[in-house]
Design a protein around this motif. Structure first.
Motif, PDB file in Angstrom:
ATOM      1  N   LYS A  43       0.828  -1.205   0.000  1.00  0.00           N
ATOM      2  CA  LYS A  43       0.000   0.000   0.000  1.00  0.00           C
ATOM      3  C   LYS A  43       0.865   1.258   0.000  1.00  0.00           C
ATOM      4  O   LYS A  43       0.699   2.139  -0.848  1.00  0.00           O
ATOM      5  CB  LYS A  43      -0.900   0.039   1.252  1.00  0.00           C
ATOM      6  N   SER A  44       1.776   1.315   0.969  1.00  0.00           N
ATOM      7  CA  SER A  44       2.626   2.504   1.067  1.00  0.00           C
ATOM      8  C   SER A  44       3.446   2.674  -0.191  1.00  0.00           C
ATOM      9  O   SER A  44       3.623   3.792  -0.680  1.00  0.00           O
ATOM     10  CB  SER A  44       3.559   2.395   2.265  1.00  0.00           C
ATOM     11  N   THR A  45       3.938   1.564  -0.709  1.00  0.00           N
ATOM     12  CA  THR A  45       4.755   1.636  -1.914  1.00  0.00           C
ATOM     13  C   THR A  45       3.951   2.268  -3.053  1.00  0.00           C
ATOM     14  O   THR A  45       4.460   3.134  -3.772  1.00  0.00           O
ATOM     15  CB  THR A  45       5.241   0.235  -2.307  1.00  0.00           C
ATOM     16  N   MET A 158      -2.572  10.158   1.904  1.00  0.00           N
ATOM     17  CA  MET A 158      -2.451   9.923   3.342  1.00  0.00           C
ATOM     18  C   MET A 158      -2.074   8.478   3.599  1.00  0.00           C
ATOM     19  O   MET A 158      -2.754   7.562   3.159  1.00  0.00           O
ATOM     20  CB  MET A 158      -3.773  10.222   4.042  1.00  0.00           C
ATOM     21  N   ASP A 159      -0.966   8.297   4.316  1.00  0.00           N
ATOM     22  CA  ASP A 159      -0.496   6.942   4.610  1.00  0.00           C
ATOM     23  C   ASP A 159      -0.818   6.594   6.060  1.00  0.00           C
ATOM     24  O   ASP A 159      -0.119   7.027   6.965  1.00  0.00           O
ATOM     25  CB  ASP A 159       1.006   6.847   4.350  1.00  0.00           C
ATOM     26  N   GLU A 160      -1.844   5.830   6.261  1.00  0.00           N
ATOM     27  CA  GLU A 160      -2.286   5.412   7.588  1.00  0.00           C
ATOM     28  C   GLU A 160      -2.229   6.552   8.603  1.00  0.00           C
ATOM     29  O   GLU A 160      -1.585   6.424   9.642  1.00  0.00           O
ATOM     30  CB  GLU A 160      -1.432   4.231   8.086  1.00  0.00           C
ATOM     31  N   PRO A 161      -2.900   7.642   8.315  1.00  0.00           N
ATOM     32  CA  PRO A 161      -2.752   8.814   9.195  1.00  0.00           C
ATOM     33  C   PRO A 161      -3.342   8.602  10.581  1.00  0.00           C
ATOM     34  O   PRO A 161      -2.983   9.313  11.507  1.00  0.00           O
ATOM     35  CB  PRO A 161      -3.521   9.915   8.454  1.00  0.00           C
TER      36      PRO A 161
HETATM   37 MG   LIG Z   1       2.709   1.133   5.068  1.00  0.00          MG
END
Ligand SMILES: [Mg+2]
Ligand SMILES: Nc1ncnc2c1ncn2[C@@H]1O[C@H](COP(=O)(O)OP(=O)(O)O)[C@@H](O)[C@H]1O
Lengths: 403, 287
Positions: A43-45, A158-161
């Motif tokens: 996901k983050s990638t 937004m990355d897991e904010p």
């Molecule tokens: Mg991540």
């Protein structure tokens, strides 16, 4: 106007590991788009490739129709909220929020006005002169969001904010984010591993597993029509019940038979099992083969008679959630209500409303809502009852939305 | 029975009260012999004229200090030292900082470069000075060969001080590289990512993120560098012996000359005390 398209985007790390493989998706203007999946699924990638923080190994990224693979992060005009917030430690809250505006050399009064308005919106006006270390987790989170939305970016990433917040604060911020999205009317791409967040906030959700996109669809679409067992299990809490069954055709008609369960099946299911469903890619004959029946915890109806029951339910643990309660327990064959030979299987979970009337027997006769049942191939995990072509979940979702 | 147990407990009490101090004895002993004693002896000597063996013979009060501040040679030493320290500190910090920033990203061969930047730390100043002297040799030195010049670098008062300072700066840069590397490693990487998404280029990132992030260590590094620069000796001894003229006669070298060539231990002691006071003031000023 901002539309972000990924075409066959892959990320291959130097060690030969595909963190993301052949991702195809278009995120529409004004959309609240969620990327969800278990930890480590890429996901983050994916988000970082969109932001330009990670090189795209192959495939194309289009931002507003412009091929953007080679653009530096500075040139993409996106705003991002990082999982650890990434506040500048030696700057005050004001300077943190103002940073991206200062970079753009806005006039001082303009910067001040915008920072104030954002701080006001997020309720952090009183904190503007503090350093990040003097803030609580929730306050830091607001500052991070403020720093992102203060600027007129094309999209907010937004990355897991919310992942570092406690449950109560998370629920609050969820509501606030939803409000914020409506107010800003902006494109948001939001990464989370929390399916509650995804279900409550998203216009559309992309489910990933091991770097591969499983399904892209609206929340209820995912919930009711998961493309495979993974998506079915990942979306929804408590998890969907998976019960091993076989199909059987006899004088009484077509049915699904489990160890302690017998469900009358309708034509849709019958045709899916026999492989003559409209869905070509799912064709194959599943009669006599092992199948997995998927039933959501709320898709059970307590009935009054043994005759009407698909199985008997023997509760073992009751979880009281206030208005709802969850019953964990075992299935017992309805044909053999007093049998001592019942074989205990995996527990299933049934969710009941407070005012559902249940007989106070030890064993509750239960029916399954056939309309919401799913049927999975245990080997490939695919959903035999999935109404679209798995190869093209995008079109399906669009069609459904228009329908 | 009762009596003896109370005695044991009393001994135990005494022991537990003195125990912490017992552990300190060895280090105090070593400090006393090698640090405190010479330090106080130096202050003591600075008030005396001595004989050639360095024994205090005649009390002169602050006479040695007076003489020093009236001597143009000593004032020159102070001035030379000041220039030297400024050059050395600038060069060593700049080299260390650049090296640390370059090596902050991982890339193939980073180990080689890290080692190369930290290496000066492991080189004895005297051996570096020897190599430097050969490089600067007017006829066979590689510097003149490469530049097609014919300059006797170390004998020229215009170059000597700067060259010694450059060498010292390079020698001191190894430890700065380490300090700065540690400092950079402590800066959260993601703030750079956020800054680049926020639209900030490398220069702005350096000014707004790296420098403030390094500021605690920057300060410490400056102090250590200044102290280290003030105390440079080996390279002067080997390269220029304080010359040409008094062009590279740093205070430490002048102390050495006064004491071991001129046998003016009292005066040398007074210079040492002055050097100590200068360094102490600078350090206090910084903290
Ligand atoms: Mg991540
Ligand atoms: N530099 C790297 N080299 C190799 N593998 C990596 C690297 N960075 C991340 N990965 C792997 O890529 C996968 C996806 O990571 P990530 O996108 O951060 O997952 P998540 O979905 O939890 O955000 C993980 O399995 C991770 O171990």
């Amino acid at each position: 106007m901002s539309e972000i398209s990924l075409v066959n985007v892959s990320k291959l790390y130097k060690n030969g590991f595909y963190a993301v493989k052949d991702c195809n998706v278009t995120i529409h203007d004004h959309e609240f788009f969620m990327i969800i999946g278990p930890s480590g699924c890429g996901k983050s990638t994916t988000l970082r490739m969109i932001a330009g923080l990670e090189k795209i190994s192959s495939g194309e990224l289009y931002i507003d129709g412009e091929l953007s693979n080679m653009l530096e992060p500075q040139e993409r005009n996106l705003a991002m909220v990082f999982q650890n917030y990434a506040l500048y430690p030696h700057m005050t809250v004001f300077d943190n929020i103002a940073f991206s505006l200062k970079v753009r050399k806005l006039p001082k009064e303009e910067i001040e006005r915008q920072v104030m308005s954002v701080a006001d919106m997020l309720g952090i006006s009183a904190l503007l002169h503090r350093k990040p270390t003097a803030l609580s987790g929730g306050q830091r989170q607001r500052v991070a969001i403020g720093s992102a939305i203060v600027r007129n970016a094309r999209a907010f990433l937004m990355d897991e904010p919310l992942s570092n917040l406690d449950a109560k604060l998370r629920a609050e911020m969820r509501v606030e984010l939803s409000r914020l999205h409506k107010k800003l009317n902006a494109t948001m791409i939001y990464v989370t591993h929390d399916q509650v967040e995804a279900m409550t906030l998203a216009d559309r959700i992309m489910v990933m597993k091991d770097g591969i996109v499983q399904q892209v669809a609206a929340p209820m679409e995912l919930y009711r029509h998961p493309i495979n067992q993974f998506v079915a299990g990942f979306i929804g809490s408590p998890e969907m019940n998976f019960i091993p069954v076989k199909s059987r055709e006899d004088a009484s008609g077509f049915s699904l038979i489990g160890k302690n369960l017998k469900v009358e099946a309708d034509e849709t299911i019958e045709s899916a099992v026999h492989g003559d469903s409209h869905n070509e890619t799912l064709q194959g004959n599943y009669a006599q083969k092992d199948l997995i029946l998927g039933v959501r915890p709320e898709d059970f109806i307590p009935v009054s008679s043994y005759q009407a029951a698909d199985f008997l339910f023997e509760p073992a643990v009751v979880e009281n959630l206030g208005n709802d309660y969850l019953l964990h327990g075992y299935m017992v064959s309805a044909a053999d209500p007093f049998g001592i030979s019942r074989k205990k299987e995996k527990m299933i979970v049934i969710s009941m409303k407070r005012n559902d009337t249940i007989s106070d027997h030890d064993r509750i006769p239960m029916q399954i809502v056939t309309e919401h049942m799913q049927l999975f191939d245990p080997e490939s995990g695919r959903n035999l009852l999935y109404p679209g072509t798995p190869a093209d979940p995008e079109t399906l979702a669009t069609e459904r939305r228009q329908a | 029975m009762n009596h003896s147990s109370s005695r044991i407990s009393r001994i135990r009490n005494v022991f537990s009260a003195t125990e912490p101090y017992l552990y300190l004895v060895p280090s105090i002993l070593i400090f006393s012999i090698f640090l405190f004693w010479p330090f106080f002896k130096t202050i003591y000597l600075s008030f005396y004229k001595t004989n050639k063996l360095g024994q205090a013979k005649l009390f002169v009060g602050i006479g040695n200090y007076k003489e020093l501040f009236q001597s143009s040679a000593f004032i020159n030493s102070l001035y030379v030292t000041l220039v030297f320290v400024i050059i050395v500190v600038s060069i060593s910090m700049l080299l260390g900082l650049i090296g640390a920033i370059l090596c902050n990203k991982t890339f193939p061969g980073i180990r080689f470069f890290s080692t190369a930047y930290a290496l000066p730390m492991a080189i004895a100043s005297s051996s570096a000075a020897m190599i430097f002297r050969i490089m600067l040799h007017p006829s066979i030195g590689i510097v003149n060969k490469l530049l097609h010049l014919n300059i006797n670098w170390l004998a020229d008062p215009r170059y000597a001080l700067v060259l010694v300072a450059i060498l010292t700066g390079w020698l001191n840069s190894g430890i700065d590289f380490l300090y700065f590397s540690a400092g950079l490693a402590s800066i959260d990487e993601t703030i750079y990512e956020r800054a680049s998404v926020d639209g900030a280029g490398p220069v702005r990132q350096f000014v707004h993120l790296t420098l403030p992030g390094l500021s605690p260590i920057l300060f410490y590094t400056i102090v250590v560098n200044i102290i280290q620069a003030f105390q440079s000796f080996g390279q002067v001894k080997i390269l220029t012996q304080g010359g040409p003229g008094d062009a590279t006669n740093l205070i430490v070298y002048s102390i050495y000359r006064d004491a071991f060539f001129n046998y003016r231990f009292g005066s040398a002691a007074a210079e040492s005390v002055i050097l100590f006071v200068i360094i102490m003031c600078l350090t206090l000023l910084m903290f």
